[in-house]
Each structure stands twice: as structure tokens, then as C-alpha cells.
Motif scaffolding. Structure first.
Motif, PDB file in Angstrom:
ATOM      1  N   ILE A 113     -26.288  48.573  31.576  1.00  0.00           N
ATOM      2  CA  ILE A 113     -26.483  48.634  33.175  1.00  0.00           C
ATOM      3  C   ILE A 113     -27.886  49.085  33.732  1.00  0.00           C
ATOM      4  O   ILE A 113     -28.481  48.702  34.440  1.00  0.00           O
ATOM      5  N   ALA A 114     -28.456  50.088  32.794  1.00  0.00           N
ATOM      6  CA  ALA A 114     -29.737  50.509  32.871  1.00  0.00           C
ATOM      7  C   ALA A 114     -30.857  49.323  32.525  1.00  0.00           C
ATOM      8  O   ALA A 114     -31.823  49.342  33.757  1.00  0.00           O
ATOM      9  N   GLU A 115     -30.488  48.650  31.882  1.00  0.00           N
ATOM     10  CA  GLU A 115     -31.484  47.458  31.409  1.00  0.00           C
ATOM     11  C   GLU A 115     -31.376  46.454  32.333  1.00  0.00           C
ATOM     12  O   GLU A 115     -32.264  46.060  32.878  1.00  0.00           O
ATOM     13  N   GLU A 116     -30.262  45.967  32.794  1.00  0.00           N
ATOM     14  CA  GLU A 116     -30.095  44.661  33.923  1.00  0.00           C
ATOM     15  C   GLU A 116     -30.478  45.413  35.227  1.00  0.00           C
ATOM     16  O   GLU A 116     -30.996  44.337  35.795  1.00  0.00           O
TER      17      GLU A 116
ATOM     18  N   ALA B 230     -22.100  40.818  24.658  1.00  0.00           N
ATOM     19  CA  ALA B 230     -22.191  40.477  25.817  1.00  0.00           C
ATOM     20  C   ALA B 230     -23.800  40.588  26.266  1.00  0.00           C
ATOM     21  O   ALA B 230     -24.286  39.970  27.136  1.00  0.00           O
ATOM     22  N   ARG B 231     -24.366  41.582  25.562  1.00  0.00           N
ATOM     23  CA  ARG B 231     -25.890  41.884  25.594  1.00  0.00           C
ATOM     24  C   ARG B 231     -26.518  40.841  24.668  1.00  0.00           C
ATOM     25  O   ARG B 231     -27.797  40.807  24.889  1.00  0.00           O
ATOM     26  N   GLY B 232     -25.924  40.087  24.138  1.00  0.00           N
ATOM     27  CA  GLY B 232     -26.708  39.191  23.136  1.00  0.00           C
ATOM     28  C   GLY B 232     -27.387  39.901  21.875  1.00  0.00           C
ATOM     29  O   GLY B 232     -28.157  39.310  21.152  1.00  0.00           O
ATOM     30  N   LYS B 233     -26.752  40.990  21.490  1.00  0.00           N
ATOM     31  CA  LYS B 233     -27.445  41.781  20.523  1.00  0.00           C
ATOM     32  C   LYS B 233     -26.726  41.488  19.180  1.00  0.00           C
ATOM     33  O   LYS B 233     -27.297  41.939  18.061  1.00  0.00           O
ATOM     34  N   ILE B 234     -25.529  40.896  19.222  1.00  0.00           N
ATOM     35  CA  ILE B 234     -24.724  40.438  18.113  1.00  0.00           C
ATOM     36  C   ILE B 234     -24.628  38.905  18.333  1.00  0.00           C
ATOM     37  O   ILE B 234     -24.172  38.507  19.430  1.00  0.00           O
ATOM     38  N   ASP B 235     -24.863  38.173  17.260  1.00  0.00           N
ATOM     39  CA  ASP B 235     -24.775  36.913  17.371  1.00  0.00           C
ATOM     40  C   ASP B 235     -23.098  36.519  16.945  1.00  0.00           C
ATOM     41  O   ASP B 235     -22.407  37.398  16.304  1.00  0.00           O
ATOM     42  N   GLU B 236     -22.537  35.409  17.374  1.00  0.00           N
ATOM     43  CA  GLU B 236     -21.234  35.117  17.326  1.00  0.00           C
ATOM     44  C   GLU B 236     -20.910  34.682  15.965  1.00  0.00           C
ATOM     45  O   GLU B 236     -21.886  34.185  15.145  1.00  0.00           O
TER      46      GLU B 236
END
Length: 338
Positions: free
Chosen positions: A280-283, A332-338
Motif C-alpha cells: 500500500i505504501a509503495e502504490e 500481486a506485487r510482481g516480486k515472484i514470477d509465476e
């Protein structure tokens, strides 16, 4: 048996069946009702469709009045908005004292209940407008207490004379309740051929003609709303109550996220809340984040990641369905790839 004989037999079967049917009919006619005139059953007549003028007017269901205490408790349940809550309480006190003075035959000044809500998107303007409609209904200020929400596109038409009709229909729908005009500053046309002013004039007339059963709330960005209200003497004279909706703090947005989890029966696993706070802080550092609306979007993105994780599991329990894991937030943040 040749083809000719088959045709004869088919004809005889047809004649036999017709004869039996006629005999059954005769039996009913002569033996079923002797010495009486035959009473034929008339086919059911279709009900005649009444014209709109002939139809009795359907009684409109008006929602029951709620207690002010319950409405204030609901308002207090919203995260943040301390200044707004205080202003609403002051407004309720003003209305109640106004009514008491009238009951005691004391002079009263004109009470303007039309309001300007200013602030960024997602700060709760529509939510507060909706609860204000219910409060006004409970205080006997409004007969119904519904909220009708529109923007410029719902009021302005493309040809001369059509805007007044279009706006009037919206006003009729809002009678007895609150007309909430979002991004009202868009009604200020930038060209001479713009019909926004026609909508404004129609609304101002309705505010005067129906002052006892119509409340108008206009909303939008702070600077643009100030400019809009001061652009027209009619607007300035009718809108003298301003409510400023502040942006939510990061902590308040985390509280909103947790409230969404509670409503949806979701549980944050150990270590998840910290990641949500960082997310939340980042977005929200981006001005276009949208406050509570942005939080809802993040919540939905996290649920998508959770759903994708659950879809890969061979067996899913009730606890699995309820739990949000740190990896769901990281995905959700894109920090981990599928």
C-alpha cells in the motif's frame, strides 16, 4: 395385402376414431345434461391491457426511517473522516434545534442543506452522501431518502432544449432524496455552444422550487469545485456548506484493507500484514492511487494471486480458501514470477 388394401384400412381406422370421438361428444351433450340448454364453456378471455392512464398508480415503497443512533454508529464505523463525522453531527444538531424552534413557534432562519463535497477520488464522498440521504429521511427532512448519483453525461444532452428535459427527469427521480452530482465542475462548459449551463440553471430552479424535499450535493476535486461554485452567483447563494474529504493515511488504508478481509472472511497469515502495508505504501505514493478505491484494487489483485495458487492445489480446505499468504501479496506485487 397390396397397397390399395393398406390405404382402405387406414381410412377405416380414421373413420372409426372420428366416430368414437363424435359419440363421446354426443354422450356428453344428450345424456350429460338432459332437458337443459347446452352450456358451452367459453374460453378464458385474456385480460384487457389497461392503458397507462387507466392503471391504478402503484404505491411506491418508502424505506422505513432508521434511528439516528444507528446511522451515527454506522458512520463511526468508517475508517478516518474525523472532521466529516464531526460536521455531520453538527448538521444533525442544527436540524433538530431548527425543528424544535418551529414546534415552539419561534422564528427560524432559512436552513440550507445543500452541500459541496471536495477531495480526491476514493475518500468516501459517495458513501457519506448516501448516509446523509438516510439521515435526512430519518429527521423528516426528506420524504424518501434515496440517493441518485449522476455526472455530466447523465444531465447534459447534445442538442438545444434536450438538456433541460434530461436534467428534469433526473431531478424527478431524486425527489424526496439526495441528488449527488460527481465531478460537478464538468458542467461548466468551455464553449458558448456547451449545454452544461442549461443543466445548472435547471438544477438551481429545482433547488428553489423543491427546497422542502430535495437536497443537492455536488462533489469533485477541491480546487475545481471551489472554482465551480464561485463561477455562478446562483451556486454561491445555495451552496454554503463545504465538507473537505482528506486523503487516507497509509495506516488508515491498511485498516480499510483489513476491514475488507473481515467482510470477505479472509485471514492474513503470519507475516502477510507487513507485506500488505509495504504494498500500500509503495502504490499510494503515486498521486493517481485513489485512496480506498486503490486499496480495493490491491485487495482484488491479491485475491487473484490467491486464486491462482489454490487452483494448483489437489485438495483445498475451508482454511485454505480463507487464508491469504505472504506469497499471494508478493505475486500481486510482481516480486515472484509465476
Amino acid at each position: 395385402m397390396d397397397r390399395k388394401d393398406e390405404i382402405i384400412l387406414q381410412q377405416m381406422d380414421l373413420i372409426r376414431s372420428m366416430t368414437e370421438r363424435n359419440l363421446r361428444s354426443m354422450d356428453t351433450d344428450f345424456w350429460g345434461a338432459p332437458f337443459m340448454e347446452k352450456k358451452t364453456e367459453k374460453p378464458a378471455e385474456k385480460p384487457v391491457e389497461k392503458t397507462q392512464a387507466e392503471k391504478p398508480a402503484e404505491k411506491e415503497e418508502i424505506p422505513p426511517k432508521e434511528s439516528i443512533e444507528d446511522l451515527l454508529a454506522e458512520l463511526d464505523g468508517y475508517v478516518g473522516m474525523d472532521a466529516i463525522k464531526e460536521e455531520v453531527r453538527s448538521l444533525i444538531n442544527m436540524v433538530q434545534v431548527y425543528k424544535l424552534r418551529r414546534e415552539h413557534d419561534l422564528p427560524t432562519t432559512d436552513m440550507s442543506l445543500h452541500m459541496v463535497f471536495s477531495g480526491n477520488p476514493g475518500t468516501g464522498k459517495t458513501t457519506v452522501a448516501r448516509i446523509m440521504a438516510r439521515i435526512y429521511h430519518s429527521l423528516d427532512i426528506l420524504s424518501k431518502g434515496q440517493l441518485v448519483e449522476v455526472d455530466r453525461s447523465g444531465l447534459v444532452a447534445g442538442y438545444v432544449g434536450q438538456t433541460a428535459l434530461k436534467t428534469q427527469k433526473v431531478i424527478e427521480k431524486a425527489m424526496g432524496g439526495v441528488l449527488f452530482i460527481d465531478e460537478a465542475y464538468a458542467l461548466n462548459g468551455k464553449s458558448e455552444n456547451d449545454f452544461g449551463q442549461e443543466a445548472i440553471d435547471t438544477i438551481l430552479k429545482a433547488m428553489e422550487d423543491h427546497r422542502d424535499d430535495l437536497v443537492v450535493i455536488v462533489a469533485g476535486y477541491t480546487e475545481l469545485m471551489d472554482r465551480f461554485i464561485h463561477s455562478n452567483p446562483g451556486l454561491e447563494s445555495r451552496f454554503n456548506r463545504f465538507l473537505m474529504f482528506e486523503d487516507y493515511t497509509p495506516e488508515q488504508m491498511v485498516a480499510i484493507f483489513k476491514m475488507q478481509c473481515k467482510k470477505g472472511c479472509y485471514v492474513l497469515a503470519e507475516g502477510t500484514e507487513e507485506l500488505v502495508r509495504d504494498f500500500i505504501a509503495e502504490e499510494s505514493a503515486d498521486d493517481s492511487f485513489g485512496n480506498a478505491r486503490g486499496v480495493r484494487n490491491l485487495f482484488e489483485h491479491i485475491l487473484v494471486a490467491q486464486n491462482n495458487r489454490l487452483a494448483k492445489m489437489e485438495q483445498v480446505t475451508r482454511d485454505d480458501l480463507m487464508q491469504i499468504l505472504p506469497d499471494d501479496v508478493l505475486h500481486a506485487r510482481g516480486k515472484i514470477d509465476e
